[in-house]
Design a protein around this motif. Structure first.
Motif, PDB file in Angstrom:
ATOM      1  N   LEU A  80      39.931  36.148  39.757  1.00  0.00           N
ATOM      2  CA  LEU A  80      39.306  34.858  39.487  1.00  0.00           C
ATOM      3  C   LEU A  80      38.801  34.776  38.046  1.00  0.00           C
ATOM      4  N   LEU A 140      42.432  25.318  43.591  1.00  0.00           N
ATOM      5  CA  LEU A 140      41.617  26.395  44.150  1.00  0.00           C
ATOM      6  C   LEU A 140      40.469  25.813  44.977  1.00  0.00           C
ATOM      7  N   THR A 172      36.134  29.464  47.374  1.00  0.00           N
ATOM      8  CA  THR A 172      36.551  30.707  46.723  1.00  0.00           C
ATOM      9  C   THR A 172      35.419  31.304  45.898  1.00  0.00           C
ATOM     10  N   GLU A 222      34.558  35.230  46.153  1.00  0.00           N
ATOM     11  CA  GLU A 222      35.103  36.084  45.090  1.00  0.00           C
ATOM     12  C   GLU A 222      34.227  35.929  43.854  1.00  0.00           C
TER      13      GLU A 222
END
Length: 460
Positions: A18, A55, A59, A63
């Motif tokens: 990421l 995305l 997320t 992450e």
């Protein structure tokens, strides 16, 4: 760690994690290039932005770009995240969040507790300049101490009367210069030449005497280290605002000699003084893209997302003022006027979306590829974008810190052409001093005005 791929022009680009995706999606800036985290080409940057747009926002909760176990800023971000505030947008992607923010029906101010710094940094990478301006303008953050800041239709100023030797006469002359041009409603804030408790206390008494003598509805601050502020508060110094420079990682903050616990102690001490009249916001933070990179405390993360993480630190202590010193660190991090302008608008937006009262030091160092045309452009854009305050120094030239910033006349220009007012309490004082016109605009005082007679007599 999740690898992601994006294709463009028949070529596939791979992003290892990421942090790598966010870095590659960032508009070019010299600091990221020097840190070795920037996109290798414009094609890779566009591919990364395409992947980023799809995305899911969730997320960023799963992450993490800086490890939770070793970084107290990450723990602060995750542990204080408001799931209820996030719920209305939890199903969105980063691109979906951009569309949501651009909708005129969206209450952008209500989202702040549900957004993380990484989310707002990500969405800013998908925005052009007009998007950064439009969304920020609809996201006011209002704070108060002796003046109320951040109200729509206002632009406040920090009056910065620095002097290379902290000479009281020189400092006082600069304060008078700024007040006569309607500056100082956000704060009269001095960068001391030395950080000693005695010098800090002397400067605080100087500014407090000017403020009380003329009954000015503003606040003072000497930008000493937070430990100095704690020490002198215990001795009875007239501290309005506690200042500290902060960054987006624990390691970078340790480089500043500060922890979250230390900031909490200072905040409680300042609150206990009860010096505010219209509000209790009593912390002042400065940040700047590149600070974590310059300290080698960036964990391989690019500078703009780390800057947004610094706003999470600020948000935790309910500040009156936060400003990014957008061009101060130098061309090693923001190379030219284009990069400085983009960074200033990003910072203003990201801080506002996180509920932070954002100001900007519109500035550059003399070895940067920038000039006064660039500061004029950024000042004007920030005024349209609803920026809470800007920093102004005599003549636009800080003789102590040796960099170029805005002048008092620049603030006068911005208020006049954009129809912006000072903080309401300060505007009332300007009117009493015969410096506010019938149209509500600040004007330079006449030689025989109440302001000119009173303030110039005080500096003789």
């Amino acid at each position: 760690m999740t690898r992601r791929r994006g294709s463009l022009g028949g070529h596939t680009h791979e992003f290892a994690d990421l942090a790598g995706l966010l870095a590659a999606a960032t508009p070019e800036r010299s600091g990221d290039v020097l840190a070795g985290v920037a996109a290798s080409s414009e094609q890779e940057r566009v591919a990364a932005q395409t992947v980023l747009a799809d995305l899911p926002l969730t997320t960023f909760l799963d992450e993490l770009v800086v490890p939770y176990e070793t970084d107290e800023v990450t723990r602060l971000i995750i542990d204080t995240h408001d799931a209820d505030a996030f719920a209305p947008i939890a199903s969105l992607t980063v691109g979906g969040l951009r569309d949501h923010l651009l909708s005129p029906d969206t209450d952008t101010t209500a989202l702040a507790p549900g957004l993380t710094p990484e989310m707002v940094a990500a969405v800013s990478k998908l925005m052009r300049v007009q998007d950064l301006v439009s969304v920020a303008r609809r996201t006011p953050v209002v704070t108060a101490f002796r003046s109320t800041l951040g109200l729509p239709g206002t632009l406040a100023t920090r009056l910065q009367p620095n002097h290379p030797t902290d000479d009281p006469t020189g400092v006082t002359a600069s304060i008078v210069d700024g007040l006569l041009l309607g500056c100082g409603d956000a704060v009269i804030g001095i960068n001391p030449a030395t950080d000693s408790p005695a010098r800090t206390t002397d400067l605080l008494h100087l500014v407090d005497e000017v403020r009380t003598r003329y009954d000015i509805p503003t606040q003072s601050c000497v930008l000493a280290h937070v430990t100095t502020s704690i020490e002198i508060m215990e001795r009875g110094a007239p501290v309005d605002l506690v200042f500290q420079s902060v960054a987006g990682t624990q390691a970078a903050n340790e480089g500043f000699g500060v922890t979250l616990a230390m900031l909490g102690e200072a905040h409680e001490a300042a609150l206990s003084l009860r010096r505010g009249t219209v509000g209790t916001h009593c912390m002042y933070f400065e940040t700047g893209q590149g600070s974590a990179l310059s300290a080698d405390a960036h964990h391989g993360v690019h500078q703009q997302t780390l800057e947004a993480r610094a706003y999470a630190v600020c948000r935790a202590f309910d500040p009156l003022l936060v400003n990014t010193v957008v061009g101060f660190i130098g061309p090693e991090y923001l190379y030219d006027g284009m990069q400085i302008t983009r960074a200033g608008l990003e910072d203003n937006l990201c801080g506002s979306l996180l509920g932070v009262p954002m100001g900007v030091d519109v500035c550059y160092t003399n070895h940067a590829e920038a000039d006064a045309d660039d500061t004029d452009t950024l000042l004007t854009l920030l005024g349209v974008a609803g920026c809470s305050f800007v920093i102004c120094v005599p003549g636009g030239d800080d003789v102590m810190l040796h960099y170029q910033s805005l002048s008092f006349h620049d603030a006068l220009y911005a208020r006049q052409v954009l129809g912006l007012s000072p903080a309401p309490e300060f505007a009332g004082w300007l009117e009493k001093m015969e410096m506010l016109g019938a149209d509500g605009r600040v004007r330079e005082p006449a030689l025989d005005s109440a302001a000119m007679r009173a303030l110039t007599a005080g500096v003789r």
